[in-house]
Scaffold this active site. Structure first.
Site, PDB file in Angstrom:
ATOM      1  N   HIS A   1       1.873  11.043  -0.159  1.00 12.77           N
ATOM      2  CA  HIS A   1       2.687  10.116  -0.963  1.00 12.77           C
ATOM      3  C   HIS A   1       2.290   8.677  -0.663  1.00 12.77           C
ATOM      4  O   HIS A   1       2.143   8.298   0.487  1.00 12.77           O
ATOM      5  CB  HIS A   1       4.175  10.318  -0.668  1.00 12.77           C
ATOM      6  CG  HIS A   1       4.756  11.496  -1.387  1.00 12.77           C
ATOM      7  ND1 HIS A   1       6.093  11.655  -1.628  1.00 12.77           N
ATOM      8  CD2 HIS A   1       4.161  12.588  -1.931  1.00 12.77           C
ATOM      9  CE1 HIS A   1       6.306  12.788  -2.294  1.00 12.77           C
ATOM     10  NE2 HIS A   1       5.138  13.367  -2.473  1.00 12.77           N
TER      11      HIS A   1
ATOM     12  N   TYR B   1      15.357   7.147  -2.610  1.00 12.84           N
ATOM     13  CA  TYR B   1      16.482   6.805  -1.736  1.00 12.84           C
ATOM     14  C   TYR B   1      17.449   5.993  -2.595  1.00 12.84           C
ATOM     15  O   TYR B   1      17.120   4.881  -3.014  1.00 12.84           O
ATOM     16  CB  TYR B   1      16.020   5.949  -0.562  1.00 12.84           C
ATOM     17  CG  TYR B   1      15.190   6.693   0.470  1.00 12.84           C
ATOM     18  CD1 TYR B   1      13.830   6.935   0.286  1.00 12.84           C
ATOM     19  CD2 TYR B   1      15.771   7.136   1.662  1.00 12.84           C
ATOM     20  CE1 TYR B   1      13.075   7.599   1.255  1.00 12.84           C
ATOM     21  CE2 TYR B   1      15.022   7.800   2.634  1.00 12.84           C
ATOM     22  CZ  TYR B   1      13.681   8.030   2.417  1.00 12.84           C
ATOM     23  OH  TYR B   1      12.940   8.694   3.367  1.00 12.84           O
TER      24      TYR B   1
ATOM     25  N   PRO C   1      18.501  10.318   9.899  1.00  7.19           N
ATOM     26  CA  PRO C   1      17.277  10.729   9.196  1.00  7.19           C
ATOM     27  C   PRO C   1      16.817   9.801   8.072  1.00  7.19           C
ATOM     28  O   PRO C   1      15.758  10.024   7.492  1.00  7.19           O
ATOM     29  CB  PRO C   1      17.649  12.113   8.636  1.00  7.19           C
ATOM     30  CG  PRO C   1      19.136  12.114   8.554  1.00  7.19           C
ATOM     31  CD  PRO C   1      19.634  11.221   9.635  1.00  7.19           C
TER      32      PRO C   1
ATOM     33  N   LYS D   1      12.130   9.298  10.861  1.00  5.23           N
ATOM     34  CA  LYS D   1      11.373   8.990  12.081  1.00  5.23           C
ATOM     35  C   LYS D   1      11.458  10.052  13.182  1.00  5.23           C
ATOM     36  O   LYS D   1      10.646  10.045  14.114  1.00  5.23           O
ATOM     37  CB  LYS D   1      11.863   7.658  12.670  1.00  5.23           C
ATOM     38  CG  LYS D   1      11.484   6.454  11.843  1.00  5.23           C
ATOM     39  CD  LYS D   1      10.022   6.111  12.027  1.00  5.23           C
ATOM     40  CE  LYS D   1       9.495   5.154  10.996  1.00  5.23           C
ATOM     41  NZ  LYS D   1       8.598   5.767  10.008  1.00  5.23           N
TER      42      LYS D   1
ATOM     43  N   TYR E   1       7.980   2.324   7.510  1.00  6.38           N
ATOM     44  CA  TYR E   1       8.061   3.686   6.985  1.00  6.38           C
ATOM     45  C   TYR E   1       6.774   4.462   7.286  1.00  6.38           C
ATOM     46  O   TYR E   1       6.831   5.613   7.728  1.00  6.38           O
ATOM     47  CB  TYR E   1       8.338   3.651   5.476  1.00  6.38           C
ATOM     48  CG  TYR E   1       8.849   4.963   4.936  1.00  6.38           C
ATOM     49  CD1 TYR E   1      10.215   5.217   4.816  1.00  6.38           C
ATOM     50  CD2 TYR E   1       7.967   5.977   4.551  1.00  6.38           C
ATOM     51  CE1 TYR E   1      10.697   6.431   4.338  1.00  6.38           C
ATOM     52  CE2 TYR E   1       8.427   7.191   4.077  1.00  6.38           C
ATOM     53  CZ  TYR E   1       9.791   7.412   3.972  1.00  6.38           C
ATOM     54  OH  TYR E   1      10.251   8.616   3.507  1.00  6.38           O
TER      55      TYR E   1
HETATM   56  C1  PHB Z   1      13.174  15.588   3.975  1.00  5.27           C
HETATM   57  O1  PHB Z   1      12.262  15.839   3.167  1.00  5.27           O
HETATM   58  O2  PHB Z   1      13.864  16.487   4.475  1.00  5.27           O
HETATM   59  C2  PHB Z   1      13.433  14.170   4.328  1.00  5.27           C
HETATM   60  C3  PHB Z   1      12.592  13.184   3.851  1.00  5.27           C
HETATM   61  C4  PHB Z   1      12.844  11.866   4.160  1.00  5.27           C
HETATM   62  C5  PHB Z   1      13.936  11.538   4.936  1.00  5.27           C
HETATM   63  C6  PHB Z   1      14.766  12.511   5.442  1.00  5.27           C
HETATM   64  C7  PHB Z   1      14.519  13.843   5.121  1.00  5.27           C
HETATM   65  O3  PHB Z   1      14.194  10.228   5.225  1.00  5.27           O
END
Ligand code: PHB
Ligand code: APR
Length: 402
Positions: free
Chosen positions: A73, A212, A304, A308, A396
């Site tokens: 990505h 997000y 989460p 990280k 990130y």
């Molecule tokens: C996930 O794909 O489970 C995932 C991805 C990004 C995040 C948290 C969880 O910030």
């Protein structure tokens, strides 16, 4: 009684990768894992790998399946004010990107590789005491699986040169260290007034990159596992009960939080897994005392939102594998003496980023309208300033030197 050079507690990504990296450096280890192989290979966790994590896995010969089925990505979307704003990683970070590859898949790859290399990974073997951290002869007492009956057989001893507790937030490594006054353990924690309800669904992702979203009803995240499996999360109260969240309600709520002015249709499909995860930030220091070391979630956890947790576990054990090799093979203690300090610089950076992302994207039930406007102002700034966007992007994809 058994003996090894490094006794590793926990077969999560930290413990398994450490065992693999040590093996490649000619150092013998035994991994003790309380749960079954089936359990650790199927427990749903996150799945976003920083560039540096991808590089470590590739360099240690674990990149094949990841490169075949993982999804590269180049950005994420921040969604608020009913609009999406893309953060482009390569242009903001000098060409870096991330990889979507589930933690469960990494664990499967690691278990298969350790077993193929003749490694000792003892499942259903719970460490019950870690002794002698301040001596030259540490010892782990553990309860192995009685044949065919799961854990709970008679206690055994594993003697070793070093113990590394990679046993997660609820393990025995950290309490053992905390009980040694000379270790001088300090801890910092922050709880959040919300949790994540996560689902895995058999439906093609409705987006190419992660979304997000901050909505007045709360945070939502659209992630994915493959071109046909989506992973989605919703902010819920910390005491939320899955029984109150039938599938239809989850989809309706996700749909409301992802809504934009313009084209976006959230695809629905059968939900195959559902769980609620509490959110917490936690750090302890030091991560080593004598011959007992901590790595991964045993020493620190992050909410989460910044993706990280797994990346920190990988960076801890990468540092530790090199440091332990120098110490056990070359007699040079500089790496192990510096381990805690080096690891903690990066950990605190990730703690700050995870905290920032969490506060900016979630709706705190105790916050007022002023707080809400501040969060939106910050998001609008990131969406309109390359400098602000670069801060998000470089954190990130992962900052390696901090
Ligand atoms: C996930 O794909 O489970 C995932 C991805 C990004 C995040 C948290 C969880 O910030
Ligand atoms: N004896 C043996 N094993 C134990 C014991 C014990 N006393 N206590 C805990 N364990 C095992 C757990 O069953 C678990 O499998 O230790 C393992 C710890 O693994 P993880 O929780 O996956 O922790 P870690 O390897 O540090 O990985 C961190 O996991 O929680 C996510 O976001 C986090 O992605 C990050 C990653």
């Amino acid at each position: 009684m058994t003996r090894t050079e490094v006794a590793i507690i926990g077969a999560g990504p930290a413990g398994l990768l450490l065992s693999h990296l040590l093996h490649q450096r000619g150092i013998d280890s035994v991994v003790l894992e309380a749960r079954s192989r089936e359990y650790v290979e199927h427990r749903q966790r996150a799945g976003m790998l920083e560039q540096g994590t991808v590089d470590v896995l590739r360099a240690s010969g674990l990149g094949d399946r990841m490169d075949r089925v993982g999804l590269v990505h180049h950005g994420i979307e921040l969604r608020f004010d009913r609009r999406g704003h893309r953060i482009d990683f390569p242009s903001l970070t000098g060409g870096k990107s991330v990889m979507v590859y589930a933690q469960t898949e990494i664990v499967k790859d690691l278990v298969a590789r350790r077993l193929a290399d003749g490694g000792a990974v003892l499942f259903e073997s719970e460490a019950v005491a870690l002794e002698g951290a301040e001596s030259d002869t540490p010892l782990v007492r553990f309860r192995p699986a009685a044949a065919g009956e799961g854990a709970g057989g008679p206690e055994q001893e594993l003697r070793c040169d070093v113990i590394v507790a990679c046993d997660g937030y609820h393990g025995i490594g950290r309490p053992t260290l905390a009980a040694l006054p000379a270790a001088g353990l300090r801890m910092w924690a922050r709880d959040y007034p919300f949790a994540w309800l996560g689902v895995l669904a058999d439906v093609a992702p409705s987006c190419d990159e992660l979304i997000y979203a901050r909505h007045e009803r709360g945070f939502a995240l659209h992630s994915m596992r493959s071109p046909s499996v989506s992973r989605l999360y919703l902010q819920v109260p910390p005491d939320a009960d899955l029984a109150d969240w039938p599938d239809e309600r989850i989809w309706d709520e996700l749909e409301a939080r992802f809504e934009v002015d313009g084209d976006f249709k959230l695809g629905r499909g059968p939900i195959t897994e559902k769980s609620i995860t509490p959110m917490r930030s936690f750090v302890c220091s030091p991560m080593r005392h004598g011959r007992l070391f901590l790595a991964g979630d045993a020493a620190h956890i992050v909410p989460p939102t910044g993706a990280k947790g797994l990346n920190l576990a990988v960076s801890d054990v990468t540092l530790l594998a090199t440091a332990l090799t120098r110490w056990l093979r070359g007699g040079d203690p500089s790496g192990v003496d510096n381990y805690s300090q080096a690891a903690l610089r990066r950990i605190w950076r990730a703690e700050h980023f995870s905290y920032l992302m969490t506060r900016m994207l979630h709706v705190d039930p105790a916050a007022d309208a002023f707080d809400h406007q501040l969060a939106l102002a910050q998001l609008r700034y990131i969406a309109s300033s390359a400098a602000a966007a670069a801060t998000i992007a470089e954190n990130y994809v992962g900052l390696t030197s901090v």
